[in-house]
Design a protein around this motif. Structure first.
Motif, mmCIF file in Angstrom:
data_model
loop_
_atom_site.group_PDB
_atom_site.id
_atom_site.type_symbol
_atom_site.label_atom_id
_atom_site.label_comp_id
_atom_site.label_asym_id
_atom_site.label_seq_id
_atom_site.Cartn_x
_atom_site.Cartn_y
_atom_site.Cartn_z
ATOM 1 N N LYS A 77 -3.168 15.842 -2.767
ATOM 2 C CA LYS A 77 -2.478 15.716 -4.070
ATOM 3 C C LYS A 77 -1.615 14.467 -4.116
ATOM 4 N N LEU A 78 -1.197 14.091 -5.325
ATOM 5 C CA LEU A 78 -0.361 12.899 -5.458
ATOM 6 C C LEU A 78 1.111 13.230 -5.215
ATOM 7 N N VAL A 79 1.823 12.261 -4.676
ATOM 8 C CA VAL A 79 3.277 12.332 -4.518
ATOM 9 C C VAL A 79 3.860 12.036 -5.918
ATOM 10 N N PRO A 80 5.011 12.656 -6.289
ATOM 11 C CA PRO A 80 5.530 12.479 -7.653
ATOM 12 C C PRO A 80 5.699 11.004 -8.066
ATOM 13 N N ASP A 81 5.382 10.754 -9.329
ATOM 14 C CA ASP A 81 5.396 9.387 -9.866
ATOM 15 C C ASP A 81 6.702 8.641 -9.603
ATOM 16 N N GLU A 82 7.834 9.316 -9.895
ATOM 17 C CA GLU A 82 9.122 8.619 -9.810
ATOM 18 C C GLU A 82 9.426 8.184 -8.372
ATOM 19 N N LEU A 87 11.629 12.326 2.911
ATOM 20 C CA LEU A 87 10.528 11.954 2.007
ATOM 21 C C LEU A 87 9.177 12.138 2.704
ATOM 22 N N GLY A 88 9.119 11.723 3.973
ATOM 23 C CA GLY A 88 7.877 11.843 4.734
ATOM 24 C C GLY A 88 7.442 13.294 4.875
ATOM 25 N N ARG A 89 8.401 14.181 5.132
ATOM 26 C CA ARG A 89 8.055 15.608 5.304
ATOM 27 C C ARG A 89 7.518 16.185 3.993
ATOM 28 N N GLU A 90 8.152 15.789 2.868
ATOM 29 C CA GLU A 90 7.685 16.304 1.570
ATOM 30 C C GLU A 90 6.315 15.712 1.207
ATOM 31 N N ALA A 91 6.160 14.402 1.474
ATOM 32 C CA ALA A 91 4.890 13.737 1.135
ATOM 33 C C ALA A 91 3.743 14.275 1.977
ATOM 34 N N SER A 143 0.864 -1.182 0.000
ATOM 35 C CA SER A 143 0.000 0.000 0.000
ATOM 36 C C SER A 143 0.894 1.224 0.000
ATOM 37 N N THR A 144 0.865 1.973 -1.096
ATOM 38 C CA THR A 144 1.750 3.149 -1.169
ATOM 39 C C THR A 144 1.336 4.189 -0.123
ATOM 40 N N GLY A 145 0.031 4.282 0.167
ATOM 41 C CA GLY A 145 -0.423 5.206 1.215
ATOM 42 C C GLY A 145 0.194 4.826 2.553
ATOM 43 N N ASP A 146 0.182 3.526 2.891
ATOM 44 C CA ASP A 146 0.761 3.078 4.172
ATOM 45 C C ASP A 146 2.274 3.328 4.213
ATOM 46 N N ILE A 147 2.950 3.059 3.092
ATOM 47 C CA ILE A 147 4.416 3.264 3.066
ATOM 48 C C ILE A 147 4.727 4.746 3.292
ATOM 49 N N LEU A 148 3.932 5.614 2.634
ATOM 50 C CA LEU A 148 4.161 7.061 2.788
ATOM 51 C C LEU A 148 3.843 7.519 4.215
ATOM 52 N N ARG A 149 2.744 6.971 4.794
ATOM 53 C CA ARG A 149 2.408 7.362 6.177
ATOM 54 C C ARG A 149 3.495 6.910 7.146
ATOM 55 N N ASP A 150 4.141 5.768 6.839
ATOM 56 C CA ASP A 150 5.242 5.299 7.684
ATOM 57 C C ASP A 150 6.442 6.262 7.586
ATOM 58 N N GLU A 151 6.692 6.756 6.374
ATOM 59 C CA GLU A 151 7.786 7.750 6.194
ATOM 60 C C GLU A 151 7.491 9.002 7.018
ATOM 61 N N ILE A 152 6.196 9.401 7.031
ATOM 62 C CA ILE A 152 5.806 10.606 7.796
ATOM 63 C C ILE A 152 6.027 10.354 9.294
ATOM 64 N N LYS A 153 5.613 9.175 9.746
ATOM 65 C CA LYS A 153 5.756 8.821 11.166
ATOM 66 C C LYS A 153 7.221 8.849 11.600
ATOM 67 N N ARG A 154 8.097 8.374 10.694
ATOM 68 C CA ARG A 154 9.524 8.331 11.028
ATOM 69 C C ARG A 154 10.217 9.667 10.763
ATOM 70 N N PHE A 167 -1.645 1.826 -5.969
ATOM 71 C CA PHE A 167 -0.580 2.030 -6.962
ATOM 72 C C PHE A 167 -0.816 1.045 -8.105
ATOM 73 N N PRO A 168 -0.719 1.460 -9.359
ATOM 74 C CA PRO A 168 -0.422 2.802 -9.848
ATOM 75 C C PRO A 168 -1.635 3.720 -9.781
ATOM 76 N N ARG A 169 -1.370 5.034 -9.870
ATOM 77 C CA ARG A 169 -2.450 6.028 -9.845
ATOM 78 C C ARG A 169 -2.391 6.953 -11.042
ATOM 79 N N THR A 170 -1.392 6.796 -11.879
ATOM 80 C CA THR A 170 -1.308 7.577 -13.132
ATOM 81 C C THR A 170 -0.828 6.615 -14.220
ATOM 82 N N ILE A 171 -1.034 7.051 -15.481
ATOM 83 C CA ILE A 171 -0.558 6.212 -16.601
ATOM 84 C C ILE A 171 0.967 6.051 -16.517
ATOM 85 N N HIS A 172 1.659 7.131 -16.151
ATOM 86 C CA HIS A 172 3.119 7.041 -16.058
ATOM 87 C C HIS A 172 3.534 6.007 -15.007
ATOM 88 N N GLN A 173 2.849 6.019 -13.854
ATOM 89 C CA GLN A 173 3.148 5.006 -12.821
ATOM 90 C C GLN A 173 2.892 3.602 -13.370
#
Ligand code: AP5
Length: 216
Positions: free
Chosen positions: A61-66, A49-53, A34-45, A90-96
């Motif tokens: 808004k979406l976090v950048p594709d790359e 990346l967590g601060r930017e996300a 789950s990309t949402g869970d991975i990002l929330r874990d970055e925020i928790k730590r 994930f994915p959430r865009t055609i590029h992803q």
């Protein structure tokens, strides 16, 4: 009974991707990404990346594709993903989706199906604004539809329940707009590849039974 499968769960915020993943993971040995869970874990730590996300997520808004594709690529390379995986959010865009296709070809671990959970906007907003998550184990509840036995307390681990900061009505509406603009095109993308399975049922037990039948 589900055989080993590589699945993507697509759906608007609140469509039930996390809830249905949780039920299946209790029964089958899939890796859950789950990309949402991975990002929330970055925020928790409190990582860079967590601060930017965090800023983007609070705004719906979406976090950048790359960035997100890189996280998923690394996770998919881990051995447990060879036993089947559920990609949740994930994915959430055609590029992803293109980046995912490349990664899976390199890893020689192709997709089996893409499940699209189609739910009316009104119900999505009701679900999101009433959602509660356990701070300790992540279990998902809903004050209207799936309440905990004791208000504010997780049935499973006794942890405290909280509302996600992006589940305010205003942010939930922005997230829905982002979904229709950026993620909806993936429905056609995977339909053309013959991988799409659309689920319109809203009862969770019936959804699980239908998936077990369709994917057997
Ligand atoms: P993410 O965490 O992935 O959120 P989302 O996709 O918006 O999805 P949700 O978690 O809100 O909903 P869900 O479908 O899992 O519903 P749930 O099962 O919880 O992403 C958050 C943010 O991270 C994004 O906005 C973005 O900023 C960033 N991000 C993540 N992935 C990204 C990516 N790939 N690219 C770029 N940025 C990314 O259910 C909702 C509620 O409804 C719960 O309360 C549940 O109890 C209830 N419910 C669910 N199903 C049922 C049912 N059948 N009957 C009754 N109640 C139900």
């Amino acid at each position: 009974m589900l055989k080993q499968k590589n699945l993507i769960f697509i759906g608007a915020p609140g469509a039930g991707k996390g809830t249905i993943s949780g039920i299946l993971l209790a029964k089958y040995p899939f890796a859950h990404i789950s990309t949402g869970d991975i990002l929330r874990d970055e925020i928790k730590r409190d990582t860079q990346l967590g601060r930017e996300a965090s800023v983007l997520m609070k705004a719906g808004k979406l976090v950048p594709d790359e960035v997100v594709a890189g996280m998923v690529r690394a996770r998919l390379a881990q051995p447990d993903c060879q036993k089947g995986f559920i990609l949740d959010g994930f994915p959430r865009t055609i590029h992803q989706a293109d980046l995912l296709g490349e990664a899976l070809r390199e890893l020689n671990n192709p997709l089996d199906r893409v499940i699209y959970f189609k739910v009316d906007d009104e119900l999505l907003l009701q679900r999101l604004t009433a959602r509660q998550n356990c701070r300790k184990c992540g279990e998902i509840y809903n004050k209207l539809f799936m309440p905990s036995k004791v208000e504010g307390v997780c049935d499973k681990c006794g942890g405290e329940l909280f509302q996600r900061p992006d589940d305010s009505l205003e942010t939930a509406k922005s997230r829905l707009e982002v979904f229709y603009k950026q993620t909806q095109p993936l429905i056609d993308y995977y339909e053309k590849q013959g991988l799409l399975l659309t689920v319109t049922e809203t009862d969770k037990d019936k959804i699980v039974a239908a998936l077990e039948q369709e994917l057997a």
